[in-house]
Structure formats: structure tokens, C-alpha cells
Design a protein around this motif. Structure first.
Motif, PDB file in Angstrom:
ATOM      1  N   LYS A 227     -15.339   1.557   8.331  1.00 15.18           N
ATOM      2  CA  LYS A 227     -15.423   2.440   7.167  1.00 15.18           C
ATOM      3  C   LYS A 227     -16.819   3.026   7.006  1.00 15.18           C
ATOM      4  O   LYS A 227     -16.983   4.202   6.695  1.00 15.18           O
ATOM      5  CB  LYS A 227     -15.040   1.672   5.900  1.00 15.18           C
ATOM      6  CG  LYS A 227     -15.000   2.554   4.651  1.00 15.18           C
ATOM      7  CD  LYS A 227     -14.562   1.774   3.428  1.00 15.18           C
ATOM      8  CE  LYS A 227     -14.525   2.686   2.212  1.00 15.18           C
ATOM      9  NZ  LYS A 227     -14.131   1.940   0.980  1.00 15.18           N
TER      10      LYS A 227
ATOM     11  N   THR B 120      -7.158  -1.110  -2.072  1.00 15.47           N
ATOM     12  CA  THR B 120      -7.852   0.145  -2.376  1.00 15.47           C
ATOM     13  C   THR B 120      -9.029   0.397  -1.425  1.00 15.47           C
ATOM     14  O   THR B 120      -9.890   1.241  -1.704  1.00 15.47           O
ATOM     15  CB  THR B 120      -8.354   0.143  -3.830  1.00 15.47           C
ATOM     16  OG1 THR B 120      -9.098  -1.056  -4.086  1.00 15.47           O
ATOM     17  CG2 THR B 120      -7.191   0.202  -4.812  1.00 15.47           C
ATOM     18  N   GLU B 121      -9.069  -0.369  -0.340  1.00 18.86           N
ATOM     19  CA  GLU B 121     -10.085  -0.226   0.708  1.00 18.86           C
ATOM     20  C   GLU B 121     -11.510  -0.436   0.201  1.00 18.86           C
ATOM     21  O   GLU B 121     -12.462   0.127   0.727  1.00 18.86           O
ATOM     22  CB  GLU B 121      -9.957   1.134   1.403  1.00 18.86           C
ATOM     23  CG  GLU B 121      -8.624   1.300   2.115  1.00 18.86           C
ATOM     24  CD  GLU B 121      -8.555   2.550   2.985  1.00 18.86           C
ATOM     25  OE1 GLU B 121      -9.521   3.339   2.956  1.00 18.86           O
ATOM     26  OE2 GLU B 121      -7.546   2.717   3.684  1.00 18.86           O
ATOM     27  N   LYS B 122     -11.644  -1.285  -0.804  1.00 16.29           N
ATOM     28  CA  LYS B 122     -12.970  -1.725  -1.244  1.00 16.29           C
ATOM     29  C   LYS B 122     -13.298  -3.001  -0.469  1.00 16.29           C
ATOM     30  O   LYS B 122     -13.322  -4.108  -1.013  1.00 16.29           O
ATOM     31  CB  LYS B 122     -12.976  -1.971  -2.761  1.00 16.29           C
ATOM     32  CG  LYS B 122     -12.779  -0.738  -3.614  1.00 16.29           C
ATOM     33  CD  LYS B 122     -12.767  -1.107  -5.090  1.00 16.29           C
ATOM     34  CE  LYS B 122     -12.789   0.121  -5.976  1.00 16.29           C
ATOM     35  NZ  LYS B 122     -11.583   0.948  -5.851  1.00 16.29           N
ATOM     36  N   PHE B 123     -13.558  -2.824   0.813  1.00 18.96           N
ATOM     37  CA  PHE B 123     -13.662  -3.972   1.712  1.00 18.96           C
ATOM     38  C   PHE B 123     -14.896  -4.839   1.443  1.00 18.96           C
ATOM     39  O   PHE B 123     -14.842  -6.061   1.601  1.00 18.96           O
ATOM     40  CB  PHE B 123     -13.670  -3.497   3.169  1.00 18.96           C
ATOM     41  CG  PHE B 123     -12.415  -2.766   3.567  1.00 18.96           C
ATOM     42  CD1 PHE B 123     -11.163  -3.304   3.299  1.00 18.96           C
ATOM     43  CD2 PHE B 123     -12.474  -1.529   4.202  1.00 18.96           C
ATOM     44  CE1 PHE B 123      -9.999  -2.639   3.656  1.00 18.96           C
ATOM     45  CE2 PHE B 123     -11.327  -0.858   4.565  1.00 18.96           C
ATOM     46  CZ  PHE B 123     -10.082  -1.404   4.294  1.00 18.96           C
TER      47      PHE B 123
ATOM     48  N   GLU C  57      -8.758  -4.983  -1.427  1.00 20.20           N
ATOM     49  CA  GLU C  57      -8.357  -4.633  -0.064  1.00 20.20           C
ATOM     50  C   GLU C  57      -7.317  -3.517  -0.077  1.00 20.20           C
ATOM     51  O   GLU C  57      -7.350  -2.620   0.775  1.00 20.20           O
ATOM     52  CB  GLU C  57      -7.812  -5.854   0.672  1.00 20.20           C
ATOM     53  CG  GLU C  57      -7.485  -5.563   2.135  1.00 20.20           C
ATOM     54  CD  GLU C  57      -7.313  -6.794   2.987  1.00 20.20           C
ATOM     55  OE1 GLU C  57      -7.164  -6.653   4.224  1.00 20.20           O
ATOM     56  OE2 GLU C  57      -7.333  -7.928   2.435  1.00 20.20           O
TER      57      GLU C  57
ATOM     58  N   LYS D  57       0.837  -1.186   0.000  1.00 16.75           N
ATOM     59  CA  LYS D  57       0.000   0.000   0.000  1.00 16.75           C
ATOM     60  C   LYS D  57       0.875   1.240   0.000  1.00 16.75           C
ATOM     61  O   LYS D  57       1.796   1.361   0.794  1.00 16.75           O
ATOM     62  CB  LYS D  57      -0.939   0.018   1.215  1.00 16.75           C
ATOM     63  CG  LYS D  57      -2.015  -1.061   1.178  1.00 16.75           C
ATOM     64  CD  LYS D  57      -2.958  -0.915   2.338  1.00 16.75           C
ATOM     65  CE  LYS D  57      -4.030  -1.999   2.324  1.00 16.75           C
ATOM     66  NZ  LYS D  57      -4.968  -1.867   3.454  1.00 16.75           N
TER      67      LYS D  57
ATOM     68  N   LEU E 241     -13.504  -4.027   9.599  1.00 17.36           N
ATOM     69  CA  LEU E 241     -13.011  -2.955   8.735  1.00 17.36           C
ATOM     70  C   LEU E 241     -14.153  -2.322   7.949  1.00 17.36           C
ATOM     71  O   LEU E 241     -14.193  -1.101   7.752  1.00 17.36           O
ATOM     72  CB  LEU E 241     -11.955  -3.495   7.773  1.00 17.36           C
ATOM     73  CG  LEU E 241     -10.660  -4.009   8.395  1.00 17.36           C
ATOM     74  CD1 LEU E 241      -9.735  -4.576   7.319  1.00 17.36           C
ATOM     75  CD2 LEU E 241      -9.947  -2.887   9.163  1.00 17.36           C
TER      76      LEU E 241
END
Length: 278
Positions: A231, A194-197, A192, A69, A227
Motif C-alpha cells: 500500500k 477498510t484497508e487501514k493496515f 483491515e 468486503k 500489505l
């Protein structure tokens, strides 16, 4: 509501918030202007087909690309050299004989091998170039081979931290082979990063459907829900903050602010009511 939200394409919560607040601000503008992964270079045509002992898996010995990351890294859009115009490919193949298509398949396989060698040497840009050339020449009927090319290209893009592009390539690979385990793994890793959980969790659940013993997917189904909740709470706070700012813009001409209104939740109905205080 913007055209983006009216369309059937899925949009994220962040995009919904941004569109809603942008529309409201526009309407009020008159009031206030103020681990190391290596692709085996010895890959052969037999590697394209899934083995008998694993659903949708190829012969690559490792399934993972080490995911890093970098908060300052901005994903670049697909370049023209990366894009594949499949409609044009379809038109170009109309007059090809079976022998010509078979020849093109062999050339695509050779390009994949060159791409594998480039990946092994850390030449990821060249790797992407060769996989792309393979995709541009491989006949559309060889869906499994094209799926492997897309998935391998996603691995190189992940190495360059181009996770959004990697997600697109994995998705194309999955369209061509819906049981391609490795493509789901790489897409989950890129999501993950790109925080598209939510999307990440969905992919790991699909991985467990294909391989119930998959350790990383098992861990992910435990790791990701907190997570996702965290978010969503941040998004909720951000949305409420923006709505409060807009509310103050509306109430300002009347000498009021959102501090004059208190939002309370009903313990029984779980609904909300607003109380006014001077």
C-alpha cells in the motif's frame, strides 16, 4: 497547508497527499485553468465483569464477527440516533440518587439483552437502536457496562458493513476499558476491511500483549506487513504522479516538462540529485 493538516488529529497518507496537491493546484490556478457470530441473549449482569482467567474478556463465547468486503458499499456517517452526548448525560446525572442510578443501570442491562436477541435474529438495525438506548440511559460511572454496549454495537455495525462506525464504537469501548480484548479484535477486523493496515497491525500487536496465544493475531502480524508495504508503494507512486503533473504545470510556460529532469539517488548518501537534460 490546510487546517486539517495543522490540527493534532491524525490523518492518513492519502489525506496528506490530497491536501498537498490541492494547495499546489490552487496556487497555480491562474497559470492553467484546464464466520457467523451470535451474542448470547442470556447475557446477565455478571457478564459485564471480566473473568478471572482472562484479562479484559467478557463471557461471550465467540470473539469474532464475520467480516465481508464490499467495494461498492459506502460507510454512512453516524446518525443523530447513534450519537451519545456524554456531556448532557453527565449534567442529567448530577441530581440522581444512587438508587436512581442503579435503576437506570438495570434498565440498560435489559436493553442490552433485547439488543442481544435482535442480533441473534439478524435484526441489526434494531440491535443498534437498543444498544444506543442503553448507552443513553446507563450512568457514566458504570464504565464496564458502557464499554460492553459500545463493543456489542460495533458488532452489529460490522454486520451492516459500517466499518468506520464500528471502529469508532470499538475505540470508545477501549477508552472505557483499555484491556477489552474483544474490542481490539473487532477494531482490527474493521480496520483491515477498510484497508487501514497500519492501525490493524497495531491492534493485533496489542491483542498479543493481552493474549500472547491468540492465533489470529499471530497470523496477522505475519500477513499484514507485506500489505502495508504494498500500500505504501502505491501511495508513493500516486504521490510522485501527482507531483509530476504539478511540475509539468509549472514548467509548461518555459517550454519544459519534468522529462527534462532526471532524479537519481546517491548510492552512498541515499540522497537525491536532479540532472537537467535538454
Amino acid at each position: 497547508m490546510s487546517e486539517r493538516l495543522k490540527s493534532t488529529q491524525q490523518v492518513s497518507n492519502e489525506e496528506v497527499i490530497e491536501d498537498l496537491t490541492r494547495d499546489l493546484k490552487s496556487s497555480l490556478s491562474t497559470e492553467d485553468t484546464s464466520e457467523e457470530y451470535v451474542i448470547d441473549p442470556a447475557t446477565s449482569a455478571e457478564d459485564i465483569l471480566p473473568p478471572a482467567d482472562g484479562p479484559g474478556q467478557t463471557s461471550d463465547p465467540l470473539n469474532y464477527v464475520h467480516v465481508e468486503k464490499d467495494p461498492d458499499q459506502k460507510d454512512e456517517p453516524d446518525s443523530d440516533s447513534d450519537s451519545i452526548d456524554e456531556e448532557s448525560l453527565k449534567d442529567a446525572e448530577v441530581d440522581l440518587t444512587d438508587d436512581e442510578k442503579a435503576e437506570r443501570q438495570l434498565i440498560a442491562e435489559e436493553l442490552k439483552t433485547v439488543g442481544n436477541e435482535a442480533f441473534k435474529d439478524g435484526q441489526f438495525e434494531r440491535c443498534i437502536e437498543k444498544y444506543t438506548e442503553g448507552l443513553k440511559i446507563c450512568p457514566l460511572q458504570f464504565t464496564q457496562q458502557r464499554s460492553v454496549l459500545y463493543c456489542n454495537r460495533s458488532a452489529a455495525k460490522m454486520k451492516l458493513l459500517k466499518y468506520e462506525q464500528a471502529i469508532k464504537d470499538c475505540s470508545k469501548a477501549i477508552v472505557l476499558d483499555e484491556k477489552y480484548l474483544k474490542a481490539y479484535i473487532r477494531r482490527a477486523q474493521s480496520c483491515e476491511a477498510t484497508e487501514k493496515f497500519d492501525e490493524c497491525l497495531a491492534d493485533y500487536k496489542k491483542i498479543l500483549e493481552l493474549d500472547p496465544s491468540h492465533k489470529e493475531a499471530q497470523k496477522a502480524t505475519i500477513r499484514l506487513p507485506p500489505l502495508i508495504e504494498e500500500k505504501n508503494e502505491k501511495l508513493k507512486a500516486e504521490m510522485l504522479g501527482k507531483l509530476k503533473d504539478l511540475g509539468n504545470m509549472i514548467l509548461k510556460p518555459f517550454g519544459l516538462s519534468t522529462d527534462n529532469f532526471k532524479l537519481e539517488q546517491d548510492g552512498e548518501t541515499k540522497g537525491y540529485k536532479i540532472n537537467f537534460k535538454q
